[in-house]
Design a protein around this motif. Structure first.
Motif, short mmCIF file in Angstrom:
data_model
loop_
_atom_site.label_atom_id
_atom_site.label_comp_id
_atom_site.label_asym_id
_atom_site.label_seq_id
_atom_site.Cartn_x
_atom_site.Cartn_y
_atom_site.Cartn_z
N PRO A 440 0.73 -1.24 -0.15
CA PRO A 440 -0.15 -0.10 -0.05
C PRO A 440 0.89 1.39 0.10
CG PRO A 440 -0.72 -1.63 1.77
CD PRO A 440 0.56 -1.94 1.17
N GLN A 441 0.19 2.11 -0.79
CA GLN A 441 1.34 3.54 -0.81
C GLN A 441 0.22 4.66 -0.87
OE1 GLN A 441 3.37 3.32 -4.45
NE2 GLN A 441 4.72 1.79 -3.81
N GLY A 442 0.68 5.78 -0.61
CA GLY A 442 -0.13 7.04 -0.49
C GLY A 442 -0.67 7.44 0.82
N PHE A 443 0.12 6.90 1.94
CA PHE A 443 -0.45 6.75 3.44
C PHE A 443 0.79 7.97 4.00
CE2 PHE A 443 -2.73 2.99 2.94
CZ PHE A 443 -3.88 3.23 3.77
N GLU A 444 0.36 8.61 4.83
CA GLU A 444 0.93 9.68 5.60
C GLU A 444 0.62 9.73 7.14
OE1 GLU A 444 2.28 13.62 3.45
OE2 GLU A 444 0.23 12.96 2.68
N ILE A 445 1.55 9.80 8.02
CA ILE A 445 1.09 9.99 9.56
C ILE A 445 1.44 11.19 9.98
CG2 ILE A 445 0.94 7.25 10.15
CD1 ILE A 445 3.55 7.56 11.33
N GLY A 446 0.49 11.69 10.93
CA GLY A 446 0.97 13.22 11.40
C GLY A 446 1.16 12.92 12.90
N VAL A 476 8.54 7.94 14.22
CA VAL A 476 7.36 8.67 14.51
C VAL A 476 6.92 7.67 15.87
CG1 VAL A 476 5.15 9.67 14.37
CG2 VAL A 476 6.68 9.93 12.75
N LYS A 477 7.01 8.10 17.19
CA LYS A 477 6.58 7.28 18.14
C LYS A 477 4.98 7.39 18.83
CE LYS A 477 10.79 5.32 18.22
NZ LYS A 477 10.97 4.21 17.54
N ASP A 478 4.71 8.57 18.40
CA ASP A 478 3.22 9.05 18.89
C ASP A 478 2.60 9.31 17.76
OD1 ASP A 478 1.22 9.18 20.51
OD2 ASP A 478 1.49 11.05 21.41
N PRO A 479 1.98 8.81 16.69
CA PRO A 479 1.35 9.28 15.39
C PRO A 479 -0.09 9.62 15.91
CG PRO A 479 1.44 6.78 15.34
CD PRO A 479 2.24 7.25 16.44
N LEU A 480 -0.64 10.68 15.61
CA LEU A 480 -1.95 11.10 16.01
C LEU A 480 -2.92 11.23 15.00
CD1 LEU A 480 -0.71 14.42 18.17
CD2 LEU A 480 -1.46 11.90 18.83
N VAL A 481 -2.32 11.38 13.63
CA VAL A 481 -3.41 11.61 12.36
C VAL A 481 -3.15 10.57 11.44
CG1 VAL A 481 -4.31 13.15 10.93
CG2 VAL A 481 -4.02 13.72 13.21
N VAL A 482 -3.79 10.02 10.49
CA VAL A 482 -3.58 9.31 9.19
C VAL A 482 -4.02 10.05 8.13
CG1 VAL A 482 -5.21 7.60 9.77
CG2 VAL A 482 -3.27 7.05 8.15
N ARG A 483 -3.46 9.94 6.99
CA ARG A 483 -4.33 10.53 5.74
C ARG A 483 -3.55 9.51 4.51
NH1 ARG A 483 -1.79 16.78 5.29
NH2 ARG A 483 0.28 16.36 4.42
N TYR A 484 -4.78 9.45 3.43
CA TYR A 484 -4.48 8.75 2.51
C TYR A 484 -4.83 9.52 1.08
CZ TYR A 484 -5.27 4.90 -1.04
OH TYR A 484 -5.28 4.47 -2.40
N ALA A 485 -3.94 9.49 0.17
CA ALA A 485 -4.20 9.91 -0.97
C ALA A 485 -4.51 11.42 -0.72
CB ALA A 485 -5.36 9.34 -1.81
N PHE A 503 -11.54 5.81 -1.14
CA PHE A 503 -11.52 7.13 -0.97
C PHE A 503 -10.40 7.85 -0.32
CE2 PHE A 503 -15.89 5.70 -1.38
CZ PHE A 503 -16.67 6.79 -1.70
N PRO A 504 -9.98 9.07 -0.77
CA PRO A 504 -8.93 9.85 -0.08
C PRO A 504 -9.73 10.29 1.48
CG PRO A 504 -9.31 10.55 -2.12
CD PRO A 504 -10.60 9.94 -1.95
N PHE A 505 -8.86 10.55 2.46
CA PHE A 505 -9.19 10.75 3.78
C PHE A 505 -8.06 11.45 4.55
CE2 PHE A 505 -7.99 6.39 4.47
CZ PHE A 505 -7.30 6.59 5.71
N GLN A 506 -8.38 12.25 5.62
CA GLN A 506 -7.68 12.51 6.82
C GLN A 506 -8.38 12.24 8.18
OE1 GLN A 506 -4.89 15.89 6.51
NE2 GLN A 506 -5.72 16.65 8.43
N GLN A 507 -7.80 11.65 8.88
CA GLN A 507 -8.67 11.15 10.21
C GLN A 507 -7.55 10.99 11.41
OE1 GLN A 507 -11.74 11.51 10.35
NE2 GLN A 507 -12.50 11.10 8.18
N SER A 508 -8.23 11.52 12.29
CA SER A 508 -7.15 11.15 13.66
C SER A 508 -7.51 9.98 14.31
CB SER A 508 -7.81 12.48 14.73
OG SER A 508 -8.98 12.31 15.33
#
Length: 520
Positions: A440-446, A476-485, A503-508
Motif C-alpha cells: 500500500p502506498q499514499g499514506f502519511e501519518i501526522g 514517529v513514536k506517537d502518531p495522531l493522524v493518518v491521511r491517504y491520497a 476514498f481519500p481521507f484524513q482522520q485522527s
C-alpha cells in the motif's frame, strides 16, 4: 467593468426581443422539444412553450388515445403534463395551435442532465483510445443534446442545441464522461438514454448557482463581494502577476526548473470572463432546461474553486438544494465526481476541496461521488481516462437510482482509526487490495512537533490485513493522524475486489464510528 456590463445587457436585449416576438406569434417550443428527443419514462413529463394569449393548444402523443388541451396564458406561456409509458419508441408528438408542430422519432427512456466544467465537457475525441471508441459508437437509442453556451444577468427562457443520434459520425464531440455513462446505462438497462449536457470549461460553482441563493446565505456573500471588487483590484493584480511570471522565467533560464509557475490571480482571470459571474450560467444554461423531466444530475466541477476550498462545501450544498427546488424535487439524485490528481501549486488546497466534496456526499441525501485518484494526471488537469469516470457514475446510478442489488458502486471507505504500538490501524468497510499488487502506498501519518506544537506529516509504511491497514513510520513514536491520497495522491493504490479505488481521507485516532455493512 465595461466588458461584463455590455455583454450581459446585449444578451438580455436579444432574449427580450426574441421572446417578445414569440409571445405574440404562433405556438413555439423550447429547443429541447425536437425530433430524436428522449422523454423520461413512467412519469408526468412537462411540455411547455409559447404562443398568442388565449390561443388553444392541443398536445397529441402517439402512445395515447386522447389529446391534452390547454390555453396560452396572458403572459404568452403554456404548459401541460404528459404521462409517459415504459421505455420504448419511436413515437410522434403533435402540438397544435395557430400552427402545427410535429415531433418525430421521439423515444421514451432514461434522461440525465450532465453539467460542470471542462472535465465534464471534455470531448470523446480527445479521450483515451478515442479512435477505436468512436468507430464503434453505433448506439441509435442514445440521444445527446449539447446546450450551446450563453449567459446573462437575467434568466433565459430558451437555449440553443439539437438532439443527435449517437453514431461514429456524431459521437466525437460528445462529452466523454456523459457518453460512457449513457453507453453503460443503455447496455445494462436495455432502454433508450437521453443526455442533456450543459457545461462550460473553467467555470466556478457560483456561476451555476442562482444569484439570489448566494444573496440569502451570509456564508456565500464572499462570491458576490469578490465580483464587485474585480474592476478595482484587477490592475494591481495584473502588474503583480506579470512581474512574478517574469521572475519565474528568469529563474528557469538560470537552471531552476523546480519552481511552479505563479498562479493567475482570480481577479485577473475572471476580468475577461463575464460568464463566471455569480448566477450567470444558471441563468443562461440551467434555467432554460427547467422543468424538463430528468432522472437525475451528473456533476463534474471543482477545479475552478480550489482556492475557495473552505467555502466550497456550503456553496456546493446551496447549488444542489437550489436546483432541487427549481425542479420541485428535493430527492433529485445528484451524483458527482471528485476532482482528480493534478499538480496544483497548492496541493493542500486541492486536498481540502476533495474533502469538501466528500463531506457533501456524507451530509446531503441522494448524492454519491465517483473517485478518480487512480486515473488523474499530475501533469494534465484534463486527464484522458474518462471511460472509468463515466462508468463509475453509471454504477452509482444503477445502485442508487435503479435498484441493482449486487452492483458494487464505490471503493473502500475508512470508518475507524486506532493506535497499535507505535503505529495506527486504519479500518475500512471492504476487503482491501492494491491496484498494482505492490504494498500500500499514499499514506502519511501526522505527529505533534515538540518544539512548535504544530502537526507535521511524514510518509508512512503500510501493510494490508484484510479490511485493515497498519501504518507506521519508524521515526514517529506517537502518531495522531493518518491521511491517504491527500498530498501523496498520485501513487495511492488501494482498491476493492472490483477495482474501485479507496476514498481519500484524513482522520485522527479519535475517529471511531460504528461499523456499518459494506456499501456495494
Amino acid at each position: 467593468m465595461m466588458i461584463k456590463k455590455f455583454t450581459g445587457r446585449f444578451f438580455l436585449l436579444l432574449a427580450t426581443m426574441f421572446f417578445y416576438g414569440a409571445s405574440n406569434a404562433a405556438v413555439k417550443l423550447p429547443a429541447l422539444f425536437a425530433d430524436h428527443m428522449v422523454l423520461q419514462q413512467k412519469t408526468k413529463a412537462p411540455i411547455w412553450g409559447w404562443g398568442s394569449p388565449g390561443e388553444e393548444i392541443s398536445v397529441e402523443a402517439s402512445w395515447q388515445e386522447s389529446k391534452i388541451h390547454t390555453k396560452v396564458a396572458a403572459s404568452g406561456d403554456w404548459k401541460i403534463e404528459l404521462a409517459t409509458p415504459t421505455a420504448g419508441g419511436p413515437y410522434k408528438i403533435k402540438i397544435s395551435g395557430e400552427n402545427l408542430i410535429e415531433l418525430d422519432d421521439v423515444w421514451i427512456g432514461e434522461v440525465w442532465l450532465c453539467s460542470g466544467q471542462s472535465n465534464m465537457t471534455f470531448p470523446l475525441k480527445y479521450s483515451d483510445s478515442a479512435k477505436g471508441e468512436i468507430a464503434k459508437a453505433d448506439f441509435p437509442s442514445i440521444r445527446y443534446f449539447g446546450v450551446q453556451q450563453q449567459f446573462g444577468p437575467e434568466p433565459f427562457r430558451d437555449c440553443k442545441g439539437q438532439w443527435q443520434i449517437t453514431s461514429p459520425q456524431t459521437a466525437a464531440s460528445f462529452s466523454a464522461v456523459a457518453y460512457y455513462f449513457a453507453r453503460k446505462l443503455c447496455n445494462d438497462l436495455k432502454v433508450p438514454v437521453g443526455i442533456v449536457c450543459s457545461g462550460w470549461s473553467g467555470t466556478p460553482a457560483e456561476a451555476w448557482t442562482p444569484k439570489e441563493v448566494l444573496q440569502a446565505d451570509d456564508s456565500l456573500h464572499y462570491f458576490l463581494q469578490r465580483w464587485k471588487e474585480i474592476p478595482q483590484k484587477v490592475g494591481a493584480d495584473s502588474v503583480k502577476y506579470h512581474l512574478a511570471v517574469q521572475q519565474w522565467e528568469e529563474q528557469k533560464k538560470s537552471g531552476n526548473n523546480n519552481l511552479p509557475k505563479p498562479d493567475e490571480p482570480r481577479n485577473y482571470y475572471y476580468y475577461s470572463k463575464p460568464w463566471c459571474e455569480p448566477g450567470a450560467l444558471f441563468n443562461g444554461m440551467i434555467q432554460p432546461l427547467i422543468p424538463f423531466c430528468f432522472k437525475g444530475v451528473l456533476w463534474y466541477q471543482g477545479e475552478s474553486n480550489v482556492s475557495e476550498n473552505n467555502l466550497y462545501q456550503n456553496l456546493f450544498k446551496a447549488l444542489i438544494k437550489s436546483w432541487r427546488k427549481q425542479w420541485n424535487d428535493e430527492d433529485l439524485p445528484f451524483y458527482f465526481v471528485q476532482i482528480a490528481p493534478f499538480g496544483y501549486s497548492d496541493l493542500g488546497a486541492a486536498a481540502k476541496l476533495r474533502q469538501a466534496q466528500y463531506n457533501v456526499m456524507k451530509t446531503v441525501a441522494h448524492t454519491a461521488m465517483a473517485i478518480t485518484v487512480d486515473v488523474g494526471n499530475m501533469n494534465n488537469i484534463h486527464f484522458t481516462h474518462k471511460k472509468e469516470v463515466g462508468e463509475r457514475l453509471a454504477l452509482i446510478a444503477q445502485a442508487k437510482s435503479y435498484g441493482f442489488k449486487n452492483s458494487v458502486y464505490k471503493g473502500p471507505e475508512c470508518f475507524a482509526v486506532s493506535k497499535v504500538g507505535h503505529g495506527l490501524l486504519v479500518s475500512f468497510d471492504q476487503t482491501l487490495f492494491t491496484i498494482d499488487d505492490k504494498k500500500p502506498q499514499g499514506f502519511e501519518i501526522g505527529y505533534k512537533d515538540s518544539k512548535t506544537n504544530s502537526l507535521l506529516f511524514v510518509p508512512a509504511e503500510a501493510t494490508i490485513q484484510n479490511h485493515q491497514v497498519k501504518v507506521w513510520n519508524n521515526n514517529v513514536k506517537d502518531p495522531l493522524v493518518v491521511r491517504y491520497a491527500w498530498l501523496e495522491i498520485s501513487n495511492a493504490n488501494l482498491k476493492n475486489s472490483s477495482g474501485l479505488p479507496a476514498f481519500p481521507f484524513q482522520q485522527s485516532v479519535e475517529m471511531h464510528k460504528s461499523k456499518t455493512k459494506s456499501s456495494r
